[in-house]
Design a protein around this motif. Structure first.
Motif, PDB file in Angstrom:
ATOM      1  N   ALA A 365      38.422  40.620  39.792  1.00 28.67           N
ATOM      2  CA  ALA A 365      38.992  39.559  38.961  1.00 28.67           C
ATOM      3  C   ALA A 365      40.467  39.810  38.689  1.00 28.67           C
ATOM      4  CB  ALA A 365      38.209  39.455  37.656  1.00 28.67           C
ATOM      5  N   ALA A 366      40.831  41.064  38.440  1.00 23.26           N
ATOM      6  CA  ALA A 366      42.240  41.391  38.199  1.00 23.26           C
ATOM      7  C   ALA A 366      43.075  41.157  39.455  1.00 23.26           C
ATOM      8  CB  ALA A 366      42.368  42.837  37.738  1.00 23.26           C
ATOM      9  N   ILE A 367      42.550  41.539  40.607  1.00 26.85           N
ATOM     10  CA  ILE A 367      43.275  41.324  41.864  1.00 26.85           C
ATOM     11  C   ILE A 367      43.452  39.832  42.110  1.00 26.85           C
ATOM     12  CG2 ILE A 367      43.107  41.564  44.365  1.00 26.85           C
ATOM     13  CD1 ILE A 367      41.678  44.289  43.813  1.00 26.85           C
ATOM     14  N   ASP A 368      42.391  39.056  41.887  1.00 27.92           N
ATOM     15  CA  ASP A 368      42.503  37.604  42.050  1.00 27.92           C
ATOM     16  C   ASP A 368      43.602  37.031  41.159  1.00 27.92           C
ATOM     17  OD1 ASP A 368      40.477  37.537  43.908  1.00 27.92           O
ATOM     18  OD2 ASP A 368      38.927  36.966  42.467  1.00 27.92           O
ATOM     19  N   ALA A 369      43.666  37.527  39.926  1.00 27.53           N
ATOM     20  CA  ALA A 369      44.641  36.980  38.971  1.00 27.53           C
ATOM     21  C   ALA A 369      46.069  37.235  39.435  1.00 27.53           C
ATOM     22  CB  ALA A 369      44.411  37.582  37.587  1.00 27.53           C
ATOM     23  N   VAL A 370      46.377  38.498  39.831  1.00 27.85           N
ATOM     24  CA  VAL A 370      47.771  38.769  40.217  1.00 27.85           C
ATOM     25  C   VAL A 370      48.128  38.120  41.546  1.00 27.85           C
ATOM     26  CG1 VAL A 370      47.849  40.920  38.879  1.00 27.85           C
ATOM     27  CG2 VAL A 370      47.247  41.004  41.310  1.00 27.85           C
ATOM     28  N   LEU A 371      47.121  37.826  42.364  1.00 26.21           N
ATOM     29  CA  LEU A 371      47.397  37.147  43.626  1.00 26.21           C
ATOM     30  C   LEU A 371      47.623  35.649  43.446  1.00 26.21           C
ATOM     31  CD1 LEU A 371      44.864  38.798  46.126  1.00 26.21           C
ATOM     32  CD2 LEU A 371      47.354  39.004  46.175  1.00 26.21           C
ATOM     33  N   HIS A 372      46.911  35.046  42.504  1.00 23.50           N
ATOM     34  CA  HIS A 372      46.872  33.585  42.468  1.00 23.50           C
ATOM     35  C   HIS A 372      47.462  32.955  41.214  1.00 23.50           C
ATOM     36  CE1 HIS A 372      44.550  33.922  46.083  1.00 23.50           C
ATOM     37  NE2 HIS A 372      43.575  34.567  45.484  1.00 23.50           N
ATOM     38  N   GLU A 373      47.627  33.707  40.127  1.00 22.96           N
ATOM     39  CA  GLU A 373      48.253  33.133  38.950  1.00 22.96           C
ATOM     40  C   GLU A 373      49.765  33.367  39.061  1.00 22.96           C
ATOM     41  OE1 GLU A 373      46.434  34.469  35.323  1.00 22.96           O
ATOM     42  OE2 GLU A 373      44.398  34.234  36.135  1.00 22.96           O
TER      43      GLU A 373
END
Length: 413
Positions: A365-373
């Protein structure tokens, strides 16, 4: 032409930022030399031609090969000072004194954890600058105001150390030169109030980037331009505690293989050991199309191609990622890492997770956030702009030249 002697501990992360500064000074026609307990390490990082004066002291296998991994908090601080920093200073002092006598520097550039540099220079009346390779020291020094017992304990240690290897009448804190402190960061990351206690001695020069020997065998064609790339690294200091965390990273990234590929740095092959324990021997971790595991990587050129970094919040890794405008997931382990992780989060350039407890779903979830937010990348790019404007090695070299030019002739007592 002036002479500059770099006094460094045998720690990769403390030598690397100074390599570019030394190269810039050499290119400008100045004399440059080093004093270190590990001449071989200095030459590996600065080049075989580097002039290195040997000092006594421990030769470590990584950035922190001395302290037991299980130590945390006050116990870790006590061990660091009493069992490493102070003994290292005492061991290095004769070699530093001999190097100053033979090389005749106009300025000594002393790492913030190589106390012998500042104390011996003060004793010999040689102007000296501090090389601050982690901004956490400024935060720690200011926090001591609220911890009087710790402050008194450290003051006593330094006073006694000065009596043994420095000028007993001196007053300078060997972590903060009274002449010049080179901080390899900027307030955009550290925070606007950091270092206020050190006054106008601090020069925020940003990261010092210098070319490094690149691994010729890195498979650049493996990188898939159709997917985001994530680099996972715990630096050279944490191979003893990284198995569980790296395994969770691998699981999180494998579950996103349709849109993400990963490069995991595993210098101690802990993932191979973990795979055996988990009966995962059927997985070809070294060469699959989704997760590439290597003992080392050419980090600087690789950062030009990655979209996010997962790391331990080591100061050099954080600064190198942000120099390239890459957002981070930080999982601090010890030492200055919690402070640096806090700087990343406060600057908006990344997300912090718990190293010892984070699970693959939370990491994912953290990786998704820094990639997409977009806010995380925007903050990383803002810091990138500030870093590059600060001047790096060129700015540091100019400040050192000014110190050398402003100093009167010196005479040892």
């Amino acid at each position: 032409m002036s002479g500059f002697l770099f006094v460094v501990p045998p720690l990769v992360g403390h030598i690397n930022p100074t390599v570019g500064v030394a190269a810039e000074l050499t290119a400008r026609g100045h004399r440059v030399a080093w004093a270190s307990a590990d001449p071989g390490l200095v030459r590996r990082l600065a080049g075989d031609e580097a002039a290195v004066f040997p000092c006594a002291g421990p030769v470590l296998t990584g950035e922190d090969g001395v302290r037991p991994a299980e130590l945390r908090g006050p116990e870790a601080l006590k061990f660091l000072w009493e069992r490493f920093l102070v003994p290292l200073a005492e061991a290095m002092a004769p070699g530093v004194r001999a190097a100053i006598g033979e090389f005749g520097p106009d300025v000594v550039v002393a790492d913030q954890q190589a106390f012998a540099g500042g104390l011996v220079a003060e004793r010999l009346r040689v102007p000296w600058a501090t090389s601050s390779t982690t901004s956490a020291e400024f935060t720690f020094a200011e926090a001591l105001a609220g911890m009087p017992k710790v402050a008194d304990w450290l003051a006593t240690l330094l006073h006694e150390l000065r009596g043994r290897i420095g000028d007993p009448s001196g007053t300078a804190d060997p972590r903060f030169s009274p002449h010049l402190v080179l901080a390899f960061s900027t307030p955009e990351l550290v925070g606007p109030g950091a270092g206020a206690g050190a006054g106008d001695r601090i020069r925020w020069v940003g990261p010092s980037m210098a070319p490094r020997p690149a691994a010729a065998d890195f498979p650049w064609t493996w990188l898939d331009p159709a997917r985001a790339t994530v680099l996972v690294t715990l630096g050279t200091a944490n191979t003893d505690v990284g198995a569980r965390f790296l395994a969770e990273c691998r699981e999180a990234l494998r579950s996103r293989a349709d849109r993400v590929q990963a490069v995991i740095v595993d210098p101690a092959n802990v993932l191979g050991a973990q795979a055996d324990l988990d009966d995962l021997n059927d997985m070809d971790d070294q060469d699959d199309k989704d997760v590439l595991i290597r003992s080392s990587v050419p980090q600087l050129p690789l950062l030009e191609r990655v979209d996010a970094v997962v790391c331990h919040a080591g100061h050099n890794t954080v600064c190198e990622a942000l120099w390239h405008g890459v957002p981070l997931v930080v999982a601090p382990i010890r030492d200055d890492q919690p402070v640096v992780a806090g700087q990343v989060v406060d600057a908006g350039a990344g997300i912090r997770v718990r190293f010892g407890r984070v699970t693959a779903p939370k990491l994912g979830a953290a990786i998704d956030a820094v990639l997409h937010e977009p806010g995380y990348r925007a903050a990383a790019e803002r810091i990138r702009t500030a870093f590059r404007a600060a001047g790096g090695a060129r700015a540091a070299a100019t400040h050192l030249e000014e110190l050398a030019g402003a100093t009167p002739s010196k005479e040892a007592p």
